[in-house]
Structure formats: C-alpha cells, structure tokens
Write a protein that holds these residues in place. Structure first.
Motif, short mmCIF file in Angstrom:
data_model
loop_
_atom_site.label_atom_id
_atom_site.label_comp_id
_atom_site.label_asym_id
_atom_site.label_seq_id
_atom_site.Cartn_x
_atom_site.Cartn_y
_atom_site.Cartn_z
N VAL A 8 -7.83 1.29 -29.18
CA VAL A 8 -7.96 0.64 -30.49
C VAL A 8 -6.57 0.26 -30.99
O VAL A 8 -5.65 1.07 -30.95
CB VAL A 8 -8.65 1.57 -31.51
N ILE A 10 -4.53 -0.67 -34.24
CA ILE A 10 -4.55 -0.62 -35.71
C ILE A 10 -3.68 -1.75 -36.25
O ILE A 10 -2.55 -1.96 -35.81
CB ILE A 10 -4.02 0.73 -36.22
N ALA A 23 -5.43 7.15 -39.84
CA ALA A 23 -6.40 6.54 -38.93
C ALA A 23 -6.02 6.82 -37.48
O ALA A 23 -6.88 7.14 -36.66
CB ALA A 23 -6.48 5.03 -39.18
N LEU A 27 -8.46 8.84 -34.95
CA LEU A 27 -8.91 8.21 -33.71
C LEU A 27 -8.42 9.00 -32.49
O LEU A 27 -9.18 9.19 -31.53
CB LEU A 27 -8.40 6.77 -33.64
N ARG A 65 -10.71 -3.01 -29.11
CA ARG A 65 -11.11 -3.46 -30.44
C ARG A 65 -9.96 -3.25 -31.41
O ARG A 65 -8.99 -2.56 -31.11
CB ARG A 65 -12.37 -2.74 -30.94
N LEU A 67 -8.87 -2.19 -35.44
CA LEU A 67 -9.22 -1.57 -36.72
C LEU A 67 -8.20 -2.03 -37.74
O LEU A 67 -7.00 -1.78 -37.58
CB LEU A 67 -9.21 -0.04 -36.63
N SER A 94 -13.05 -4.21 -37.00
CA SER A 94 -13.66 -3.46 -38.10
C SER A 94 -12.59 -3.21 -39.16
O SER A 94 -11.39 -3.34 -38.89
CB SER A 94 -14.28 -2.14 -37.60
N THR A 96 -11.36 -0.69 -42.66
CA THR A 96 -11.55 0.59 -43.33
C THR A 96 -12.18 0.41 -44.70
O THR A 96 -12.85 1.31 -45.19
CB THR A 96 -10.22 1.35 -43.48
#
Length: 99
Positions: A8, A10, A23, A27, A65, A67, A94, A96
C-alpha cells in the motif's frame, strides 16, 4: 495465502505526517508492506520537492493500492496529482475521510 503481502502506498499532505505515521503503523501490524512519503522539513528547495514528488509516483507504481490520508477531507495540489496518477495507472484508491 498470497505469495507476498499487499503493498500500500500512503499519499497525503505532509501537514498530516502524524496521521500518515499512524496509518503506516496500523497497516504494518496488519501485515501490509507500506510505502509512504519521505519526510522533509520546510527548508527543501523547489528542485528537491519536485524530485520527491517524482519519486512518490514511482512508489505508487510499486503499490497494489493507494491509501489517501485526508483528515477532514483535505486534499492538496500534490495529493490531487498523485490521485490522478493512481487513477491513470489503474490503482485502487481509498481515503481515510470522506471527500
């Protein structure tokens, strides 16, 4: 079981470094490989800022992905560019907080 953990990336404004660290921690404890923005103080040059921005796009390339850490729904100019890049490369995104 997958061959490797999920990766992921960020994204978010550097004003939210505390939230991005949280985060990252959450994760990581969930077994995810996390790539995140490099931490830099306000004293970086425009050239350094551009280089870090380009490097972060390569981090998005590595990720499964993205975030977006966006407390209060805030998304700045650099984060908007990263979101557009992630969309263009087909990465799921996605947030938060609602946008």
């Amino acid at each position: 079981m997958p061959d490797r953990p999920e990766i992921v990336c960020i994204c978010g404004s550097t004003r939210f470094m505390d939230e991005m660290r949280a985060a990252n921690r959450d994760l990581t404890f969930a077994g995810v490989i996390v790539v995140a923005p490099g931490e830099a103080d306000e004293l970086i040059t425009n050239e350094q800022k551009a280089a870090l921005g380009a490097l972060h796009l390569r981090k998005i390339d590595l990720a499964d992905r993205v975030l977006v850490v966006n407390p209060g729904g805030y998304i700045g100019e650099s984060t908007s560019r990263e979101i557009a890049y992630a969309h263009a490369t087909g990465k799921p995104i996605s947030f938060t907080d609602p946008v």
